[in-house]
Design a protein around this motif. Sequence first.
Motif, short mmCIF file in Angstrom:
data_model
loop_
_atom_site.label_atom_id
_atom_site.label_comp_id
_atom_site.label_asym_id
_atom_site.label_seq_id
_atom_site.Cartn_x
_atom_site.Cartn_y
_atom_site.Cartn_z
N GLU A 1 60.90 -62.67 -79.65
CA GLU A 1 61.49 -63.68 -80.51
C GLU A 1 60.66 -63.83 -81.78
OE1 GLU A 1 61.89 -67.32 -78.36
OE2 GLU A 1 62.92 -66.37 -76.68
N VAL A 2 59.37 -63.59 -81.66
CA VAL A 2 58.46 -63.61 -82.80
C VAL A 2 57.76 -62.25 -82.83
CG1 VAL A 2 56.44 -64.67 -83.87
CG2 VAL A 2 58.11 -66.10 -82.68
N ARG A 3 58.01 -61.48 -83.88
CA ARG A 3 57.39 -60.16 -84.00
C ARG A 3 56.33 -60.12 -85.08
NH1 ARG A 3 62.47 -56.39 -84.65
NH2 ARG A 3 63.60 -58.33 -85.05
N LEU A 4 56.41 -61.07 -86.00
CA LEU A 4 55.38 -61.22 -87.03
C LEU A 4 54.86 -62.65 -86.95
CD1 LEU A 4 53.79 -60.40 -89.58
CD2 LEU A 4 55.80 -61.07 -90.93
N VAL A 5 53.63 -62.80 -86.52
CA VAL A 5 53.00 -64.12 -86.43
C VAL A 5 52.22 -64.34 -87.72
CG1 VAL A 5 51.41 -65.60 -85.16
CG2 VAL A 5 52.84 -63.96 -83.92
N THR A 6 52.80 -65.11 -88.63
CA THR A 6 52.17 -65.39 -89.91
C THR A 6 51.58 -66.79 -89.89
OG1 THR A 6 53.81 -63.98 -91.01
CG2 THR A 6 52.47 -65.40 -92.41
N GLY B 1 59.33 -44.05 -98.86
CA GLY B 1 58.06 -44.65 -98.49
C GLY B 1 58.26 -45.70 -97.42
N PHE B 2 57.19 -46.39 -97.09
CA PHE B 2 57.24 -47.42 -96.05
C PHE B 2 57.97 -48.66 -96.59
CE2 PHE B 2 55.30 -50.93 -93.59
CZ PHE B 2 55.67 -50.51 -92.33
N VAL B 3 58.86 -49.20 -95.78
CA VAL B 3 59.57 -50.43 -96.12
C VAL B 3 59.00 -51.57 -95.27
CG1 VAL B 3 61.79 -51.62 -96.24
CG2 VAL B 3 61.65 -49.16 -96.71
N MET B 4 58.45 -52.58 -95.92
CA MET B 4 57.84 -53.71 -95.24
C MET B 4 58.78 -54.91 -95.35
SD MET B 4 53.86 -54.84 -95.41
CE MET B 4 53.81 -54.90 -97.20
N MET B 5 59.72 -54.98 -94.40
CA MET B 5 60.76 -56.00 -94.44
C MET B 5 60.42 -57.12 -93.46
SD MET B 5 64.83 -55.46 -93.73
CE MET B 5 64.98 -54.41 -95.16
N PRO B 6 60.60 -58.39 -93.85
CA PRO B 6 60.29 -59.47 -92.91
C PRO B 6 61.23 -59.43 -91.71
CG PRO B 6 61.41 -60.33 -94.85
CD PRO B 6 61.08 -58.90 -95.15
N PRO B 7 60.68 -59.47 -90.49
CA PRO B 7 61.54 -59.48 -89.32
C PRO B 7 62.12 -60.88 -89.09
CG PRO B 7 59.26 -59.66 -88.65
CD PRO B 7 59.26 -59.49 -90.15
N PRO B 8 63.13 -60.99 -88.24
CA PRO B 8 63.63 -62.32 -87.90
C PRO B 8 62.52 -63.17 -87.28
CG PRO B 8 65.09 -60.59 -87.08
CD PRO B 8 63.85 -59.92 -87.55
N GLY B 9 62.59 -64.46 -87.51
CA GLY B 9 61.59 -65.35 -86.95
C GLY B 9 60.99 -66.25 -88.00
N PRO B 10 60.03 -67.08 -87.60
CA PRO B 10 59.45 -68.07 -88.51
C PRO B 10 58.60 -67.42 -89.59
CG PRO B 10 58.22 -68.01 -86.45
CD PRO B 10 59.42 -67.13 -86.25
N PRO C 1 49.81 -72.41 -77.28
CA PRO C 1 49.46 -70.99 -77.11
C PRO C 1 50.34 -70.29 -76.09
CG PRO C 1 47.48 -72.34 -77.17
CD PRO C 1 48.63 -73.29 -77.13
N ASP C 2 50.61 -70.93 -74.96
CA ASP C 2 51.45 -70.29 -73.94
C ASP C 2 52.85 -70.02 -74.46
OD1 ASP C 2 49.35 -70.34 -72.17
OD2 ASP C 2 50.03 -72.13 -71.09
N ASP C 3 53.40 -70.98 -75.21
CA ASP C 3 54.74 -70.77 -75.78
C ASP C 3 54.74 -69.61 -76.76
OD1 ASP C 3 55.87 -72.80 -74.32
OD2 ASP C 3 55.76 -74.29 -75.93
N LEU C 4 53.71 -69.51 -77.57
CA LEU C 4 53.67 -68.43 -78.55
C LEU C 4 53.53 -67.08 -77.85
CD1 LEU C 4 53.72 -67.51 -81.45
CD2 LEU C 4 51.27 -67.99 -81.61
N VAL C 5 52.73 -67.02 -76.81
CA VAL C 5 52.60 -65.77 -76.04
C VAL C 5 53.96 -65.34 -75.51
CG1 VAL C 5 51.68 -64.76 -73.92
CG2 VAL C 5 50.18 -66.08 -75.44
N GLU C 6 54.71 -66.28 -74.93
CA GLU C 6 56.02 -65.94 -74.37
C GLU C 6 57.01 -65.52 -75.46
OE1 GLU C 6 56.95 -65.45 -71.20
OE2 GLU C 6 54.76 -65.60 -71.01
N LYS C 7 56.97 -66.20 -76.59
CA LYS C 7 57.88 -65.82 -77.68
C LYS C 7 57.57 -64.42 -78.18
CE LYS C 7 58.76 -70.55 -79.34
NZ LYS C 7 60.21 -70.55 -79.10
#
Length: 327
Positions: free
Chosen positions: A292-297, A213-222, A281-287
Amino acid sequence: MAFFATRFDFRAPGATPEARGELFARSVEQAEYLDTHGQDALMLSEHHGSPDGYLPSPMLVASAFAARTSRIAITVSALVANLYDPLRLAEDIAVLDHLSGGRVSYTLGLGYLPHEYAQLGRPWSSRGADIERLIGVLRAAWGGEPFEFEGRAAQVTPAPLSKPHPMLFYGGGSRAAALRAARLDLGFQPQVADTALRDLYESECRAHGREPGFVMMPPPGPSTVFCTEDPDRFWHHYGSYLLADAQAYEAWHGDHASHVRDSSTTVDELRSGTSYLVCTPDDLVEKCRRREVRLVTSHPLCGGMPEQPSWDSVHLIGEKVLPALRN
């Protein structure tokens, strides 16, 4: 493209009843806003008997969110399944599936706090076997036909809208959790980014003759993201709310690994770590663009966060970050 989720746990140390009421009302307003501004998911979790008011009833809040939204996915992760009566749980999930149009998914878990089991009169030592029996009851109940439960006839109506049932994951950060998820033919959500657990789950699924099945693993990042035009000011005025959140989780987890853990004891330590990201916001867009950030929680009520910085972060992500990325 990054995935954007917003979680709510309603932890607010020392909050008055009036302040707690405002947090619940704010969460529903924010859910409606997030639904219309491109967010991918709303996340709710569950704990019991916590003096800071941590959410004990995620399905009630999920129902409120479903009533005020039309598109966004809602996930209860994790639902401490053994703390529920199986038939009532099957009924509530089926009704919420209709109410939400099939948008609510669940990560079922054992939990890791013995005092929660004691408070609700549930046995701790047999929890593994108990959750396997409970999952079997849920599946039987959602078939819509009469079945036998504890020696008596039972039938759960209505059957869920989703067929054969709403999306289910099994959560946990151990080998036993990976093996149980595979054995029970569930998706798997480990709370740690451990590829060995994913590999074990997938190989065990194939050993049982089916594709994983689908594996929902936390990616690297905050694990928690706040957006602000002035990060220094935010940390100065509101860093204590983030620290309270981190320290409360640290006190709970003990030897349990988790994506949300941070052992900081001061705001400065927390700021220099990797779990809590506060940026423009600009920093988050670039990350996000640099992956560097794939999951924005987002966690706009984190620690009982006051209304203005909470809404500021929600608006900046919805009106600056997401449009920049998706255009």
